[in-house]
Design a protein around this motif. Structure first.
Motif, short mmCIF file in Angstrom:
data_model
loop_
_atom_site.label_atom_id
_atom_site.label_comp_id
_atom_site.label_asym_id
_atom_site.label_seq_id
_atom_site.Cartn_x
_atom_site.Cartn_y
_atom_site.Cartn_z
N THR A 39 0.84 -1.20 0.00
CA THR A 39 0.00 0.00 0.00
C THR A 39 0.88 1.25 0.00
O THR A 39 1.76 1.39 0.85
N LEU A 40 0.62 2.12 -0.95
CA LEU A 40 1.34 3.39 -1.01
C LEU A 40 0.61 4.42 -0.16
O LEU A 40 -0.54 4.77 -0.45
N ILE A 41 1.28 4.89 0.89
CA ILE A 41 0.74 5.97 1.72
C ILE A 41 1.33 7.27 1.19
O ILE A 41 2.55 7.46 1.23
N ALA A 42 0.48 8.16 0.70
CA ALA A 42 0.96 9.46 0.23
C ALA A 42 1.06 10.39 1.44
O ALA A 42 0.04 10.76 2.02
N VAL A 43 2.28 10.71 1.84
CA VAL A 43 2.49 11.53 3.04
C VAL A 43 2.35 13.00 2.64
O VAL A 43 3.21 13.57 1.97
N SER A 44 1.22 13.59 3.07
CA SER A 44 0.85 14.92 2.58
C SER A 44 1.12 16.03 3.58
O SER A 44 0.65 17.15 3.43
N LYS A 45 1.92 15.73 4.61
CA LYS A 45 2.26 16.76 5.61
C LYS A 45 2.84 18.00 4.92
O LYS A 45 3.58 17.86 3.94
N THR A 46 2.49 19.14 5.42
CA THR A 46 2.86 20.48 4.92
C THR A 46 2.16 20.87 3.62
O THR A 46 2.19 22.03 3.24
N PHE A 47 1.53 19.92 2.93
CA PHE A 47 0.83 20.27 1.70
C PHE A 47 -0.65 20.51 1.98
O PHE A 47 -1.23 19.92 2.90
N GLY A 48 -1.25 21.37 1.18
CA GLY A 48 -2.65 21.74 1.37
C GLY A 48 -3.53 21.17 0.27
O GLY A 48 -3.10 20.34 -0.54
N ALA A 49 -4.78 21.63 0.26
CA ALA A 49 -5.78 21.12 -0.68
C ALA A 49 -5.31 21.27 -2.14
O ALA A 49 -5.60 20.41 -2.97
N ILE A 50 -4.58 22.34 -2.43
CA ILE A 50 -4.10 22.57 -3.80
C ILE A 50 -3.29 21.38 -4.30
O ILE A 50 -3.41 20.97 -5.45
N GLU A 51 -2.45 20.83 -3.44
CA GLU A 51 -1.63 19.69 -3.84
C GLU A 51 -2.34 18.35 -3.63
O GLU A 51 -2.10 17.39 -4.37
N ILE A 52 -3.20 18.28 -2.61
CA ILE A 52 -3.81 16.99 -2.26
C ILE A 52 -4.99 16.66 -3.18
O ILE A 52 -5.18 15.50 -3.56
N GLU A 53 -5.76 17.67 -3.58
CA GLU A 53 -6.93 17.40 -4.44
C GLU A 53 -6.56 16.66 -5.73
O GLU A 53 -7.26 15.73 -6.11
N PRO A 54 -5.47 17.04 -6.41
CA PRO A 54 -5.12 16.28 -7.63
C PRO A 54 -4.79 14.82 -7.34
O PRO A 54 -5.08 13.94 -8.15
N ALA A 55 -4.21 14.55 -6.16
CA ALA A 55 -3.92 13.16 -5.80
C ALA A 55 -5.23 12.40 -5.56
O ALA A 55 -5.38 11.25 -5.98
N LEU A 56 -6.19 13.06 -4.92
CA LEU A 56 -7.51 12.44 -4.72
C LEU A 56 -8.18 12.19 -6.07
O LEU A 56 -8.76 11.13 -6.30
N ALA A 57 -8.06 13.18 -6.97
CA ALA A 57 -8.67 13.04 -8.30
C ALA A 57 -8.04 11.89 -9.08
O ALA A 57 -8.70 11.25 -9.91
N ALA A 58 -6.76 11.61 -8.78
CA ALA A 58 -6.07 10.50 -9.45
C ALA A 58 -6.33 9.17 -8.76
O ALA A 58 -5.72 8.16 -9.11
N GLY A 59 -7.21 9.18 -7.77
CA GLY A 59 -7.62 7.93 -7.15
C GLY A 59 -6.86 7.53 -5.91
O GLY A 59 -7.11 6.48 -5.33
#
Ligand SMILES: *Cc1c(COP(=O)(O)O)cnc(C)c1O
Length: 230
Positions: A39-59
């Motif tokens: 399982t790939l855990i995307a560690v999103s610390k320090t990043f906000g919605a601008i960076e995280i939303e595209p990762a969510l959109a990519a599944g």
């Protein structure tokens, strides 16, 4: 079809999720393992919605954060309407934040002392919610680093189970920066067999392929996906 825009990576500029996913799959196959075992855990610390939303959109659905307060400020809105998000706490947890951590996280990877085990057990009973728990192991026995010492791990896992009724799902480690990580990953895998737990959270941007070769079930990757944290 001639628009130059169609040759750009459009909204995914700066997000290297696809490359990291491909590397995880390749490393699993090279190790003779099923890609679905890792399982790939995307560690999103320090990043906000601008960076995280595209990762969510990519599944991407599995994310890691290292601070309770930061996760609390970001994730309730990011996960609204998305039932399948799995949020991992990968940073140290203070006993007085156990309640918030139990409420926010699906997996707490940094259980490392009896007082925290007691606090989590009490909060899980109170809240009726049981995040999966990993024990953090200080494989390099570094004095400044969190985690249970390898020699103490069997007794600590025994205490979690017998005293607090906690199910331990896995182990997690952060090897010393100056060491060969492979040695630490092999040690964590051996310890997991010794205490009879399945999951192994090990490997970050610089060494996740080595961790997968050593049996990682979860890799925690931040900068290789989202870019540098500056
Ligand atoms: C930040 C962090 C990661 C990700 O580190 P990268 O080198 O950016 O991939 C993984 N695990 C923990 C515990 C972290 O704090």
């Amino acid at each position: 079809m001639s628009s130059p825009l169609q040759h750009e990576p459009t909204s995914r500029t700066g997000l290297h999720l696809d490359e990291v996913r491909a590397r995880v799959v390749a490393a699993a196959i090279a190790a003779g393992r099923a890609a679905s075992d890792v399982t790939l855990i995307a560690v999103s610390k320090t990043f906000g919605a601008i960076e995280i939303e595209p990762a969510l959109a990519a599944g991407q659905r599995v994310f890691g954060e290292n601070r309770v307060q930061e996760a609390k400020s970001k994730w309730p809105s990011l996960r609204a309407g998305r039932a399948s998000i799995e949020l991992h706490l990968v940073g140290p947890l203070q006993t007085n934040k156990a309640r918030e951590a139990v409420a926010l996280f699906d997996v707490i990877e940094t259980l490392d002392r009896p007082k925290l085990a007691a606090a989590l057990a009490a909060e899980m009973a109170r809240a009726g919610k049981r995040p999966r728990l990993f024990v953090e192991v200080n494989t390099g026995a570094e004095p400044q680093k969190a985690g249970v010492l390898p020699t103490v791990l069997p007794a600590f896992v025994g205490l979690c189970r017998a005293q607090h009724g906690l199910a331990i799902a896995g182990l997690m480690c952060i090897p010393p920066v100056e060491d060969d990580p492979a040695r630490h990953f092999r040690l964590l895998a051996a310890l997991a067999r010794q205490v009879d737990v399945h999951d192994l959270s090990m490997g970050m941007s610089g060494d996740f392929e080595i961790a997968i070769a050593a049996g990682a079930t979860h890799v925690r990757v931040g900068s290789a996906i989202f870019g540098g944290r500056g």
